[in-house]
Design a protein around this motif. Structure first.
Motif, short mmCIF file in Angstrom:
data_model
loop_
_atom_site.label_atom_id
_atom_site.label_comp_id
_atom_site.label_asym_id
_atom_site.label_seq_id
_atom_site.Cartn_x
_atom_site.Cartn_y
_atom_site.Cartn_z
N SER A 7 49.97 3.44 8.98
CA SER A 7 51.12 4.35 8.89
C SER A 7 51.09 5.17 7.61
N ARG A 8 50.70 4.55 6.51
CA ARG A 8 50.69 5.26 5.23
C ARG A 8 49.23 5.52 4.84
N SER A 9 48.65 6.53 5.44
CA SER A 9 47.24 6.84 5.20
C SER A 9 47.08 7.74 3.99
N LEU A 10 45.79 8.01 3.64
CA LEU A 10 45.43 8.85 2.51
C LEU A 10 44.45 9.92 2.97
N GLU A 11 44.31 10.95 2.15
CA GLU A 11 43.31 11.98 2.41
C GLU A 11 41.96 11.47 1.90
#
Length: 641
Positions: A7-11
């Motif tokens: 849900s809380r991904s990163l680039e």
């Protein structure tokens, strides 16, 4: 799927590997480490590190990042076979236990970031051991791991976290420098397989890197510090120096090895290249192309024996001889071999230095030449071997029964191959009959006696023996052709069949001396062919030439001697009766006569037979004076034609 929806991904960072990306996701989600984060998603961090296809695919889908970019910068493989973006990178060429990074790159990552540990990410090329300089900031990479811990070596975000507050101080302590040529090539190779250098592109990337460093170590560090004490800056300098040589291809690498080895014909593990050779000997299979180049250089400059093994490469056939090795192999003296090399133009006539360093190519042709030279003997030695005189030995050569070998430097130096002489003697002795089989022993004469008294050369007799035109005999224990016998009548009969005569034999036929024959040959009254041996000036005169001369001319001195009168008085009387004579002499005798002050009589007087025939029936008075001769005196001092 190993990874569920994140849900809380990163680039995904530029050039970021999968294990670094997962480590940042673990910090973002509040997990203690990457292992805990993967466990919460039913995945294994080890599969991420190994680049498992299923795990990487599910990670890209769950995090919503580009799968090709993630695969391109992630390490994959098991055991020692790893790859980075499709480029083979074995574990020995990677730095995975220690954490290396560019502090200025990390500083750029965390600038304006709320959580620095989440923003700072690793670059995949930081794991390549030979890459030690940041291309963006021109600075050496820093080693951030104080105490290596393999269980957490790949959890990059947690590794970077203790150093993020002091990146400025770390950057100040690092060396500012440009990328070396080796580092630029590695970066280009990681982006695309073909860089334009065919030689380097044909080698595995880690082979290019390690070989460049090994070459550079020899030129920058060897003799000053051991291999295992060189630091990162030392290897950076070594890689730069070595790559400048290796990028030139096989030719430059071969020249470098040749220059460092110094003199030729040295042992492969010489002191000049000891460390490089020891490293190359134990390098992996991927380094075989480098080993082959080094082995070829050694094999082409060292007198190695057949089946010698250099760096695992077997020499199929000997390529070179040194003077020392050739002397030992062929059993020939060094001085004699050096003369042979000089005569064949292989080495200069005057050479200096060790005999081990004087090399010449090994070939079947030249090996045979050495064997021949070893078995060659001088004309004097041939006389002793045959037990013949010099004239008799030359006669055999003149008849072509034994073939001389002339020197290329001195054409008058004659040598003979001893095996040929042995075969020749054996052939002659096999043609002889045992003495006991002869029933005409009272008429036998040895061959040397026959040549002296029956006007025939020794070579002509032996030629007739080999052609079965003359029967010869030998005693039971005789092994020399000088002890052979023949029937005198057989020799006389053979003499009448032979078409060629020596100058001495012609002198006997014409009843003149050698100077007369020389004058006749010099003035073209007799045709003579020179013998193959210049020394001795032996000439062969044909029977046809002698017959032609005798049918047209008479030597006045010979005719006077036959009649029993004075040659001078005889010639004078012939001239008074209109029979003119011709005086001939050779140019050499003219010079002798002039130098010693003698008369011109060093030749002979000739007269034509046709002129003598005109005197038929005339009385030629030989005595001078005006007094009238009595009948008895007239008969004693005149010749009736």
């Amino acid at each position: 799927m190993p990874f569920s929806r994140i849900s809380r991904s990163l680039e995904l960072g530029a050039g970021e590997p999968a294990h670094g990306f997962v480590s940042r996701l673990a910090v973002r989600s509040g997990c203690l480490n990457a292992l805990e984060f993967c466990s919460s998603h039913n995945a294994l961090f080890g599969d991420v590190i190994r680049g498992d296809d299923l795990t990487i695919n599910s990670l890209a889908e769950a995090a919503g990042v580009s799968l090709p970019e993630l695969q391109r910068h992630s390490l994959s493989g098991v055991h020692a076979d790893l790859s980075l973006g499709g480029v083979s990178m074995p574990k020995s060429s990677l730095c995975r236990a220690e954490i290396r990074a560019c502090p200025l790159c990390l500083q750029d990552d965390i600038r304006c970031a709320r959580v620095p540990a989440v923003a700072a990410y690793g670059r995949s090329w930081w794991h390549v051991l030979a890459l030690r300089t940041c291309p963006d900031h021109g600075m050496a990479l820093a080693t951030l791991s104080i105490e290596p811990n393999r269980s957490r070596a790949h959890d990059l975000a947690r590794r970077y976290e203790p150093f993020l507050r002091r990146l400025d101080r770390i950057a100040i302590s690092l060396q500012s420098r440009d990328q070396s040529g080796l580092e630029q090539y590695i970066h280009a190779r990681l982006l695309k397989p073909c860089t334009g250098n065919k030689f380097l592109d044909s080698l595995p990337l880690h082979v290019v890197a390690k070989t460049s460093e090994a070459i550079g170590f020899r030129d920058t560090c060897e003799g000053r510090r051991p291999w295992n004490t060189v630091d990162s800056d030392g290897w950076w300098r070594a890689g730069q120096v070595g790559f400048d040589i290796l990028k030139g291809g096989q030719a430059d690498l071969t020249e470098w090895i040749r220059d460092r080895r110094g003199a030729t014909n040295k042992r492969s593990h010489s002191s000049e290249l000891g460390t490089f050779y020891r490293w190359l000997t134990h390098a992996g299979v991927a380094f075989d192309p480098i080993r082959a180049i080094a082995a070829e250089q050694i094999m082409s400059t060292t007198a190695l024996s057949e089946n010698a093994v250099v760096f695992g490469v077997r020499l199929e056939a000997r390529r070179l001889w040194s003077v020392t090795s050739a002397c030992n192999a062929f059993g020939i003296g060094a001085d004699a071999l050096m003369r042979l090399l000089a005569q064949n133009g292989i080495t200069p006539s005057a050479t200096s230095g060790s005999l081990d360093d004087i090399l010449f190519p090994a070939s079947e042709k030249f090996d045979l030449a050495i064997h021949k030279f070893k078995n060659c003997i001088t004309l004097n030695d041939a006389q002793k071997f045959l037990q013949l005189s010099r004239t008799e030995t030359k006669s055999l050569i003149g008849m072509g029964l034994i073939t001389p070998i002339s020197s290329r430097i001195n054409k008058e130096v004659v040598r003979l191959w001893k095996p040929n002489l042995k075969v020749f003697v054996s052939s002659v002795m096999n043609s002889a009959i045992q003495r006991g089989a002869c029933h005409r022993s009272s008429h036998l004469t040895d061959l040397m006696h026959g040549t002296r008294y029956l006007s025939i050369s020794f070579g002509q007799l032996i030629s007739a023996v080999l052609d079965n035109r003359l029967t010869v005999y030998r005693s039971d224990k005789s092994e020399s052709i000088s002890s052979l016998y023949a029937d005198a009548e057989d020799i006389r009969r053979l003499r009448s069949e032979i078409a060629g005569y020596s100058a001495r034999e012609v002198a006997r036929i014409l009843k003149a001396d050698d100077r007369v024959v020389d004058a006749l040959v010099s003035n073209k009254y007799l045709d003579a062919d020179s013998s193959p041996i210049k020394k001795g000036h032996m000439r062969i005169i044909s029977k046809e030439s002698i017959d032609s001369f005798l049918s047209n001319y008479v030597i006045i001195s010979a005719l006077a001697s036959q009649i029993g009168v004075s040659p001078f008085a005889f010639r004078t009387s012939l001239q008074k009766n209109g029979c003119q004579s011709i005086f001939i002499t050779s140019s050499s005798y003219k010079m002798i006569a002039k130098s010693v002050g003698q008369s011109r009589e060093m030749g002979c007087y000739l007269t034509k037979i046709t002129d003598l025939k005109k005197l038929s029936g005339k009385i030629i008075i030989l005595r001078k004076g005006k007094r009238k001769l009595f009948d008895e005196e007239l008969l004693e001092n005149s010749v009736i034609f």
